[in-house]
Design a protein around this motif. Structure first.
Motif, PDB file in Angstrom:
ATOM      1  N   PHE A 264     -90.442  -2.140  20.463  1.00 51.79           N
ATOM      2  CA  PHE A 264     -89.962  -3.418  20.969  1.00 51.79           C
ATOM      3  C   PHE A 264     -89.669  -4.370  19.824  1.00 51.79           C
ATOM      4  N   ASP A 265     -88.689  -5.280  20.060  1.00 54.10           N
ATOM      5  CA  ASP A 265     -88.579  -6.459  19.225  1.00 54.10           C
ATOM      6  C   ASP A 265     -89.210  -7.606  20.009  1.00 54.10           C
ATOM      7  N   VAL A 266     -88.773  -8.830  19.817  1.00 60.13           N
ATOM      8  CA  VAL A 266     -89.456  -9.967  20.431  1.00 60.13           C
ATOM      9  C   VAL A 266     -89.488  -9.866  21.957  1.00 60.13           C
ATOM     10  N   ASP A 267     -88.322  -9.637  22.577  1.00 59.70           N
ATOM     11  CA  ASP A 267     -88.253  -9.650  24.031  1.00 59.70           C
ATOM     12  C   ASP A 267     -87.739  -8.357  24.651  1.00 59.70           C
ATOM     13  N   CYS A 268     -87.252  -7.437  23.838  1.00 61.34           N
ATOM     14  CA  CYS A 268     -86.545  -6.272  24.376  1.00 61.34           C
ATOM     15  C   CYS A 268     -87.021  -4.977  23.742  1.00 61.34           C
ATOM     16  N   VAL A 269     -86.724  -3.877  24.428  1.00 60.37           N
ATOM     17  CA  VAL A 269     -86.917  -2.556  23.842  1.00 60.37           C
ATOM     18  C   VAL A 269     -85.909  -2.378  22.710  1.00 60.37           C
ATOM     19  N   SER A 270     -86.374  -2.002  21.541  1.00 56.46           N
ATOM     20  CA  SER A 270     -85.462  -1.756  20.420  1.00 56.46           C
ATOM     21  C   SER A 270     -85.114  -0.283  20.302  1.00 56.46           C
ATOM     22  N   ALA A 271     -86.006   0.609  20.736  1.00 54.56           N
ATOM     23  CA  ALA A 271     -85.700   2.041  20.665  1.00 54.56           C
ATOM     24  C   ALA A 271     -86.699   2.837  21.489  1.00 54.56           C
ATOM     25  N   VAL A 272     -86.208   3.913  22.076  1.00 57.16           N
ATOM     26  CA  VAL A 272     -87.056   4.945  22.677  1.00 57.16           C
ATOM     27  C   VAL A 272     -87.038   6.118  21.711  1.00 57.16           C
ATOM     28  N   ILE A 273     -88.204   6.644  21.381  1.00 52.20           N
ATOM     29  CA  ILE A 273     -88.295   7.707  20.390  1.00 52.20           C
ATOM     30  C   ILE A 273     -88.993   8.938  20.979  1.00 52.20           C
ATOM     31  N   ASP A 274     -89.016   9.993  20.184  1.00 56.10           N
ATOM     32  CA  ASP A 274     -89.722  11.236  20.488  1.00 56.10           C
ATOM     33  C   ASP A 274     -89.267  11.857  21.807  1.00 56.10           C
ATOM     34  N   PHE A 275     -88.065  12.415  21.777  1.00 53.59           N
ATOM     35  CA  PHE A 275     -87.494  13.096  22.942  1.00 53.59           C
ATOM     36  C   PHE A 275     -87.791  14.594  22.935  1.00 53.59           C
ATOM     37  N   ASP A 276     -88.770  15.023  22.145  1.00 50.53           N
ATOM     38  CA  ASP A 276     -89.053  16.453  22.001  1.00 50.53           C
ATOM     39  C   ASP A 276     -89.368  17.130  23.325  1.00 50.53           C
ATOM     40  N   ARG A 277     -89.984  16.399  24.253  1.00 50.79           N
ATOM     41  CA  ARG A 277     -90.434  17.012  25.510  1.00 50.79           C
ATOM     42  C   ARG A 277     -89.427  16.838  26.648  1.00 50.79           C
ATOM     43  N   ASN A 278     -88.299  16.179  26.400  1.00 53.50           N
ATOM     44  CA  ASN A 278     -87.381  15.952  27.515  1.00 53.50           C
ATOM     45  C   ASN A 278     -86.913  17.285  28.081  1.00 53.50           C
ATOM     46  N   CYS A 279     -86.854  17.349  29.411  1.00 50.83           N
ATOM     47  CA  CYS A 279     -86.544  18.603  30.086  1.00 50.83           C
ATOM     48  C   CYS A 279     -86.180  18.321  31.537  1.00 50.83           C
ATOM     49  N   TYR A 280     -85.757  19.352  32.236  1.00 54.42           N
ATOM     50  CA  TYR A 280     -85.474  19.240  33.665  1.00 54.42           C
ATOM     51  C   TYR A 280     -86.800  19.098  34.398  1.00 54.42           C
ATOM     52  N   SER A 281     -86.931  18.022  35.161  1.00 53.84           N
ATOM     53  CA  SER A 281     -88.238  17.691  35.725  1.00 53.84           C
ATOM     54  C   SER A 281     -88.038  16.739  36.912  1.00 53.84           C
ATOM     55  N   TYR A 282     -89.084  15.969  37.210  1.00 51.85           N
ATOM     56  CA  TYR A 282     -89.003  14.896  38.190  1.00 51.85           C
ATOM     57  C   TYR A 282     -88.821  13.588  37.425  1.00 51.85           C
ATOM     58  N   ILE A 283     -87.667  12.925  37.618  1.00 51.28           N
ATOM     59  CA  ILE A 283     -87.367  11.773  36.767  1.00 51.28           C
ATOM     60  C   ILE A 283     -88.327  10.610  37.013  1.00 51.28           C
ATOM     61  N   TRP A 284     -88.928  10.536  38.209  1.00 51.33           N
ATOM     62  CA  TRP A 284     -89.848   9.425  38.472  1.00 51.33           C
ATOM     63  C   TRP A 284     -91.163   9.547  37.700  1.00 51.33           C
ATOM     64  N   HIS A 285     -91.401  10.681  37.076  1.00 49.19           N
ATOM     65  CA  HIS A 285     -92.585  10.776  36.215  1.00 49.19           C
ATOM     66  C   HIS A 285     -92.492   9.761  35.080  1.00 49.19           C
ATOM     67  N   ASP A 286     -91.282   9.559  34.537  1.00 47.16           N
ATOM     68  CA  ASP A 286     -91.106   8.545  33.494  1.00 47.16           C
ATOM     69  C   ASP A 286     -91.519   7.165  34.004  1.00 47.16           C
TER      70      ASP A 286
END
Length: 322
Positions: free
Chosen positions: A210-232
């Motif tokens: 995060f920066d002051v008010d916002c997400v600046s980056a999402v990192i570590d996508f190593d585990r991304n896969c076909y799944s249930y999206i609501w788990h996120d």
């Protein structure tokens, strides 16, 4: 950093640098921040103790999807490629990758602000929208990790009940016994209502900057896969809105407001996402080694699963007050 990696960074990427700073974090993997003439970069070396070759190949596929996300508006690190590949295999023991270094700081349930929570919701929706543009696999197998069916959950429960000894930690016995009433009322079609698709699958506080008010980056996508999206969604709410033993409804609603800017979602959906997270993650965290003294990170995850177990039947009323 090994000399062979330093040499390959110069030969394969044309990188020279005058400063290498170790970066803390990441189970068994090693990371370094490089100051180069092309900007600040992050080098990540994968642990051969943690990952087998086929697992590294799956990570390569996951990172190729991250590139697609970056092109579709998701704030995530730019990944460097060499000969069309992201992960470099120098030999069977030296495996690494290069990406841009992302600035920002991590937050948690105690420090995140309402504006940041709203930004987190919109970032999550943008990520899911971008993932929906990725071609889905012809064989849509759910990941092998976690409890993705009621049969798997019962199998894990029965295995744990069989294995634990009479002198097991009292808190572990109590935690296991508390699972049974939930499993007994969990219908075999419970999972049918959840949308499937590619998901980050590790969307917790350590992987969002995060920066002051916002997400600046999402990192570590190593585990991304076909799944249930609501788990996120469930994982984000647990990481950022569960303050000790109380769910902060204002933060939940802020996340919802942000998500609704790009995709449909309701508070009852979030309640179901929390239950889904319980189903997937309970086998990971309700384990004997985490019910005694353990490190802070697994303790946090374990406590979240215990909270969901205790409040399973009242989650809707807790986050959807009348």
């Amino acid at each position: 950093m090994e000399d062979k990696i330093i040499a390959d960074l110069k030969d394969s990427y044309g990188l020279t640098f005058n400063k290498i700073t170790p970066v803390i974090g990441g189970l068994l993997n090693q990371k370094w921040k490089l100051s180069t003439e092309k900007g600040e970069l992050l080098v990540k070396q994968y642990s051969i103790k943690r990952f087998r070759r086929e697992q590294i190949e799956r990570i390569e596929s996951a990172l190729q999807r991250q590139i697609i996300l970056g092109k579709n508006g998701v704030s995530c690190p730019f990944l460097w490629q060499c000969e069309g590949r992201i992960i470099r295999w120098l030999d069977d023991e030296t495996i690494y990758m290069v990406m841009d270094f992302c600035t920002g700081k991590t937050e948690n349930a105690d420090t995140i602000t309402i504006p940041q929570m709203r930004s987190l919701g919109s970032t999550c929706a943008i990520m899911h929208r971008a993932f929906s543009q990725v071609p889905t696999p012809s064989v849509r197998n759910l990941p092998v990790f976690g409890g993705y069916t009621t049969a798997l959950l019962w199998g894990n429960f029965n295995s744990c009940m069989t294995k634990y000894s009479p002198d097991a930690h009292v808190e572990y016995r109590k935690a296991l016994l508390a699972l049974e009433p939930i499993l007994k009322q969990l219908n075999t079609d419970f999972f049918d209502k959840f949308p499937k698709g590619f998901a980050h699958e590790d969307f917790h506080s350590g992987n969002i900057l995060f920066d002051v008010d916002c997400v600046s980056a999402v990192i570590d996508f190593d585990r991304n896969c076909y799944s249930y999206i609501w788990h996120d969604i469930g994982r984000a709410i647990l990481s950022f809105a569960l303050e000790g033993n109380k769910m902060n409804v204002k933060k939940v609603c802020a996340f919802l407001e942000g998500y609704l800017q790009y995709s449909a979602l309701t508070l009852p959906n979030i309640a179901d996402a929390l239950r889904l997270s319980w189903c997937i993650e309970t086998p990971w965290w309700i384990r004997s080694e985490f019910l005694g003294n353990c490190d802070e990170t697994p303790k946090r995850f374990k406590d979240e699963m215990l909270w969901l177990t205790e409040h399973w039947f009242e989650i809707d009323s807790l986050i959807c007050p009348k």
